[in-house]
Design an enzyme around this catalytic site. Structure first.
Site: not given
Length: 515
Positions: A363, A286, A246
């Site tokens: 992230s 992901d 992402h």
């Protein structure tokens, strides 16, 4: 020897007065009585006391007369050796009998009596105890103050071995293995903490990722520039970087839309971004791999996420809130393992839970253990009101498996693919309303996939997969992963009032994402 003759006097032995009388008494013929030690009867040892004097009181008893006490003082001892005096041919020590009385008419022997030992009094014992305690306390205090720090390493090793041998003896005797076990816990204070060392070791390997893209406004036919930032981990010295899908999704989707720019910022060169390419991405897990044109980069060391224990140290390094706070370090523990959380499109991930602060921008960064090894890829946080300290990371063992495949094949190899997209709005209530069986409503079929070739069409309701009744995509996926690409599976569908059984050969999922 019963009779003794000294000079002109003849002596007779007298019987002891009582049984306790251990000396023999002799009566001189001339009326003089003296006492002799019986243990040396007849022996006169040679002695020389020319310089010695002695004083002796002698009781002389005259026949028929009263007892007189004659004090012989400062009598000069005469040297003799069981021989007669050269001056007197008789058995005497001188020519004058009176001189004989003064010099040799009595017998004596020196006997040392044993000294009496006195028992110590209570006061003496108390004094000795107090003094001993003071001396002992001083020695023990000096040991712990001065000697103990110097011998600590060797004593520690000795006592560790001693305790270990005790534990072994307990075990061999058949008693409880934990009985008598002593666990020694030592906290070592050092100038630099473990977290400081971890940050120093790993921070150069955590990079910043920035994606800039343009979006078009259909109202005014104008384009706007957008930007997203995240973190990444250098996994190979020649420029390969692991991150979340992402984080780079906008750049990956730019293949089908407007151009996007993907950049990597190294901690040592913040003012010199590197342009990066997407090697591969997997939206299901992901994860993605990107690459920059650089060499001799500091790659991370991988740990083993299968061996994690709740309560272990967890350190997160990343770029929360963007590159402005690049290289931020947060600390916590492993709060849970094998946590399942839902993500987009009804998918789920099995993740590590930690209370180390993970915020937007973290992230793609690293979750580390106490050795500075990567154990997870920071990926998500529950940000609802009332929740705090709920961060999640993808286990590194799973992440490495996916990224290795992405680097080698550009996709995750060996993953079976059915090739459908479902309608999430279809549920039991809708099924009852339209009087159709409950199952998975197919919204779209991927061209040239196994479902496409097997005859599955949009609008079909899949009621059974591989012989099992299914009501959701998750149930189909759980059954599907038990197979490999190329396997044929029976799929039962409901279509226009008919129930059909189709034989579908699973294809391979090649979800390639490449710019």
């Amino acid at each position: 020897m019963d009779d003794m003759n000294f000079g002109n006097n003849e002596f007779e032995k007298k019987e002891p007065v009582s049984g306790n009388d251990t000396n023999s008494n002799y009566q001189a013929a001339g009326g003089n009585e003296f006492n002799a030690n019986p243990y040396n009867e007849g022996e006169i040892n040679e002695f020389n006391a020319n310089t010695d004097t002695f004083s002796e009181a002698v009781e002389v008893t005259s026949q028929g007369g009263p007892s007189d006490i004659v004090q012989v003082s400062s009598v000069e001892a005469v040297s003799y050796n069981n021989t007669r005096s050269e001056e007197n041919s008789g058995n005497s020590y001188g020519s004058n009998p009176g001189d004989s009385m003064k010099k040799g008419t009595f017998y004596t022997e020196s006997v040392k009596k044993p000294r009496k030992t006195r028992n110590p009094s209570i006061l003496q014992l108390v004094i000795v105890a107090v003094v001993s305690s003071m001396i002992g306390g001083t020695i023990v205090g000096s040991y712990f103050q001065f000697l103990a720090p110097a011998v600590q390493p060797s004593s520690k090793s000795f006592f560790s071995n001693f305790i270990g041998s005790s534990d072994n003896s307990n075990t061999s005797s058949g008693t409880n293995e934990n009985a008598g076990t002593i666990k020694k816990v030592e906290i070592v204070q050092t100038e630099d903490s473990a977290v400081t060392a971890i940050a120093e070791k790993v921070s150069p390997s955590i990079v910043g990722i920035r994606v800039t893209y343009k979006t078009k406004s259909f109202i005014f036919d104008m384009s706007q520039e957008g930007k997203s930032e995240g973190s990444g981990i250098i996994i190979k010295p020649d420029g390969y970087i692991m991150t979340n899908y992402h984080v780079v999704k906008a750049a990956a989707e730019s293949v089908r839309g407007s151009n996007a720019k993907l950049e990597v910022i190294l901690p040592s060169q913040k003012d010199k971004p590197y342009e990066a390419d997407i090697i591969g991405g997997d939206e299901k897990t992901d994860l993605a791999v990107i690459k920059i044109n650089a060499t001799n980069l500091p790659a991370v060391e991988f740990g083993n996420s299968d061996n994690l224990k709740i309560g272990e140290l967890a350190v997160a390094i990343g770029n929360p809130a963007g590159l402005e706070y690049m290289g931020s370090v947060t600390v916590g523990v492993i709060s849970g393992v094998n946590r399942t959380i839902p993500i987009d499109d009804g998918k789920e991930l099995r993740l590590i839970q930690t209370d180390a602060a993970i915020n937007p921008g973290n992230s793609g960064g690293a979750l580390l253990n106490s050795k500075g090894q990567v154990i997870g890829i920071n990926t998500a946080k529950i940000g609802e009101n009332g929740y705090e300290g709920l961060g999640f990371a993808i286990p590194i063992n799973k992440a490495k498996e996916i990224t290795d495949s992405l680097m080698e094949f550009k996709y995750v190899k060996g993953r079976p693919l059915l090739g459908i997209e479902s309608d999430p709005n279809f549920n039991e209530e809708v099924a009852k309303q339209y009087d159709v069986p409950m199952g998975v409503l197919v919204a779209q079929v991927t061209p040239f996939s196994g479902a496409y070739k097997g005859g599955i069409k949009a609008g079909d309701i899949i009621t059974k997969f591989d012989g099992k009744a299914v009501k959701s995509v998750e149930e189909i996926n759980e059954l599907k992963v038990k197979h490999k690409p190329g396997d044929t599976v029976a799929v039962v569908v409901y279509r226009d009032g008919e129930t059909l059984t189709l034989q579908v050969q699973l294809s391979e999922d090649k979800g390639v994402v490449k710019k």
